[in-house]
Design a protein around this motif. Structure first.
Motif, PDB file in Angstrom:
ATOM      1  N   THR A 139       0.616  -0.896   0.016  1.00  0.00           N
ATOM      2  CA  THR A 139       0.104  -0.439  -0.022  1.00  0.00           C
ATOM      3  C   THR A 139       0.538   1.162   0.014  1.00  0.00           C
ATOM      4  N   THR A 140       0.073   2.769   0.111  1.00  0.00           N
ATOM      5  CA  THR A 140       0.735   3.697   0.293  1.00  0.00           C
ATOM      6  C   THR A 140       0.332   4.636   1.215  1.00  0.00           C
ATOM      7  N   ASN A 141       0.956   5.711   1.181  1.00  0.00           N
ATOM      8  CA  ASN A 141       0.427   6.440   2.011  1.00  0.00           C
ATOM      9  C   ASN A 141      -0.502   6.324   2.850  1.00  0.00           C
ATOM     10  N   PRO A 142       1.000   6.165   4.761  1.00  0.00           N
ATOM     11  CA  PRO A 142       0.500   5.418   5.383  1.00  0.00           C
ATOM     12  C   PRO A 142      -0.025   6.801   6.360  1.00  0.00           C
ATOM     13  N   SER A 143      -0.159   7.789   6.319  1.00  0.00           N
ATOM     14  CA  SER A 143      -1.053   9.509   6.217  1.00  0.00           C
ATOM     15  C   SER A 143      -2.554   9.118   6.547  1.00  0.00           C
ATOM     16  N   PHE A 167      -3.488   0.246  -2.734  1.00  0.00           N
ATOM     17  CA  PHE A 167      -2.338  -0.586  -3.581  1.00  0.00           C
ATOM     18  C   PHE A 167      -1.876  -0.959  -4.096  1.00  0.00           C
ATOM     19  N   ASP A 168      -0.708  -1.439  -4.509  1.00  0.00           N
ATOM     20  CA  ASP A 168      -0.304  -2.025  -5.287  1.00  0.00           C
ATOM     21  C   ASP A 168      -1.322  -3.035  -6.358  1.00  0.00           C
ATOM     22  N   THR A 180       0.834  -4.129 -14.320  1.00  0.00           N
ATOM     23  CA  THR A 180       1.113  -4.106 -12.995  1.00  0.00           C
ATOM     24  C   THR A 180       1.950  -2.672 -12.777  1.00  0.00           C
ATOM     25  N   ARG A 181       1.432  -1.647 -12.291  1.00  0.00           N
ATOM     26  CA  ARG A 181       1.117  -0.826 -11.376  1.00  0.00           C
ATOM     27  C   ARG A 181       1.181  -0.069  -9.908  1.00  0.00           C
ATOM     28  N   GLU A 238       1.728   4.664  -8.634  1.00  0.00           N
ATOM     29  CA  GLU A 238       1.757   4.993  -9.556  1.00  0.00           C
ATOM     30  C   GLU A 238      -0.073   5.492 -10.013  1.00  0.00           C
ATOM     31  N   LEU A 239      -0.828   4.429  -9.435  1.00  0.00           N
ATOM     32  CA  LEU A 239      -2.512   4.325  -9.095  1.00  0.00           C
ATOM     33  C   LEU A 239      -3.261   5.447  -8.757  1.00  0.00           C
TER      34      LEU A 239
END
Length: 189
Positions: free
Chosen positions: A23-27, A143-144, A156-157, A161-162
């Motif tokens: 995943t991204t952006n833990p905030s 998520f990826d 794949t992204r 990127e998403l």
């Protein structure tokens, strides 16, 4: 009040990275909570949306513990609570568009999970329905994703990127403006 905060699918299941992947952006959760607190302080409307998957194997199924809202959102007493089993909050129960229209709400601030799925779909529909939409990018996460697409092969992204693609699509397509939590909070002050 002519503005509402739409909090989408902030559910415990999305913390299971063994299921969802990187995943991204833990905030995200902290930023959503900051937006919720600002809306509570101003007395503006908050709409909480929960995804109730029809698949018994899904961590978002109503009988799964992952269906529960994260604590900062579960503590909210929303003006409207919508359940859905598709990507758009406008196809949930009760009818979000009808509720917003009845209250004269024309501006929506959208946040939650997943950036490129339910948040983007809801923002696109809202834009098409004529709402003035702000998508708070750093109050979302995703998520990826990797899929075998006919004619393209495996695509794949990354989650980053998403998120960037969603931002470009929403703002570039005229569906919504992209903002940060700090931008929205400063505008709300």
């Amino acid at each position: 009040m002519t503005r509402a905060l739409i909090v989408i699918d902030m559910q415990r299941a999305f913390d299971d990275l063994s299921f969802w992947g990187t995943t991204t952006n833990p905030s995200c959760e902290a930023n959503v909570e900051a937006l919720v607190k600002a809306w509570q302080s101003s007395g503006e409307e908050i709409v909480v949306v929960r995804h109730d998957s029809r698949s018994a194997e899904s961590p978002l199924h109503p009988e799964s513990p992952g269906n529960a809202l994260v604590s900062g959102v579960a503590a909210v007493d929303p003006a409207l609570f919508v359940t859905k089993n598709v990507n758009s909050a406008f196809y949930g129960d009760p009818d979000l568009h009808e509720w917003l229209s009845a209250r004269g709400i024309s501006e929506l601030v959208v946040c939650g999970i997943q950036t490129n799925m339910c948040v983007e779909t809801t923002a696109r529909m809202a834009g098409n329905l004529g709402y003035d939409v702000t998508a708070v990018l750093d109050a979302t996460r995703t998520f990826d994703l990797s899929e075998n697409i006919p004619g393209l092969g495996v695509v794949t992204r990354t989650a980053d990127e998403l998120m960037a693609s969603t931002a470009v699509t929403l703002q570039g397509g005229g569906f919504a403006r992209i903002a940060t939590t700090a931008d929205v909070l400063a505008r709300s002050a």
